[in-house]
Design a protein around this motif. Sequence first.
Motif, PDB file in Angstrom:
ATOM      1  N   GLU A  43       0.820  -1.211   0.000  1.00 33.95           N
ATOM      2  CA  GLU A  43       0.000   0.000   0.000  1.00 33.95           C
ATOM      3  C   GLU A  43       0.855   1.263   0.000  1.00 33.95           C
ATOM      4  N   THR A 104      -4.396 -10.208  -6.023  1.00 35.11           N
ATOM      5  CA  THR A 104      -4.447  -9.408  -4.797  1.00 35.11           C
ATOM      6  C   THR A 104      -4.220 -10.306  -3.586  1.00 35.11           C
ATOM      7  N   THR A 106      -4.527 -10.097   0.642  1.00 33.29           N
ATOM      8  CA  THR A 106      -5.025  -9.319   1.769  1.00 33.29           C
ATOM      9  C   THR A 106      -4.301  -9.816   3.011  1.00 33.29           C
ATOM     10  N   LYS A 108      -3.753  -9.432   7.100  1.00 26.77           N
ATOM     11  CA  LYS A 108      -4.469  -8.973   8.279  1.00 26.77           C
ATOM     12  C   LYS A 108      -3.620  -9.314   9.497  1.00 26.77           C
ATOM     13  N   SER A 118      -5.788  -4.372   8.264  1.00 21.08           N
ATOM     14  CA  SER A 118      -5.526  -5.140   7.046  1.00 21.08           C
ATOM     15  C   SER A 118      -5.015  -4.235   5.942  1.00 21.08           C
ATOM     16  N   GLN A 119      -4.334  -4.868   4.995  1.00 20.09           N
ATOM     17  CA  GLN A 119      -3.827  -4.184   3.801  1.00 20.09           C
ATOM     18  C   GLN A 119      -4.071  -5.071   2.612  1.00 20.09           C
ATOM     19  N   LYS A 120      -4.215  -4.438   1.461  1.00 26.55           N
ATOM     20  CA  LYS A 120      -4.313  -5.173   0.201  1.00 26.55           C
ATOM     21  C   LYS A 120      -3.100  -4.807  -0.651  1.00 26.55           C
TER      22      LYS A 120
END
Length: 124
Positions: A43, A104, A106, A108, A118-120
Amino acid sequence: MSRIARRATAFAAAAFMSSAMLAIMSAGLASAADPILGNWKTELGDTAAIEQCGGGFCITLKNGKHAGQKIGAFEGQEGSYSGKITDPEANKTYNGTITVSGDTVTLKGCVMKVVCESQKWSRL
């Protein structure tokens, strides 16, 4: 060419073809081995590499302020993983999960399974 020389040449050719086919098949299996493997854009815009290590997977930052730092170790397969993730800025490690869906991931991370973030990341 003698009969022995022809057989030796045929054997050498067969051995070469067998090893070449095994190399091609192994490369195909390695690339299809697990969807988590590869380089991912975080991110913050940095590149994180997820590679096999030990019996699981490790995350290492490839560029940015924390380049070269290992920030995660996970186990699992086929798109669902659990382990530890480190916030390199705070230098704190959390229990975490990773799920893969297409291009993608994810991530967490949770403190005591109560406070989670969380991040993607997207595949590069």
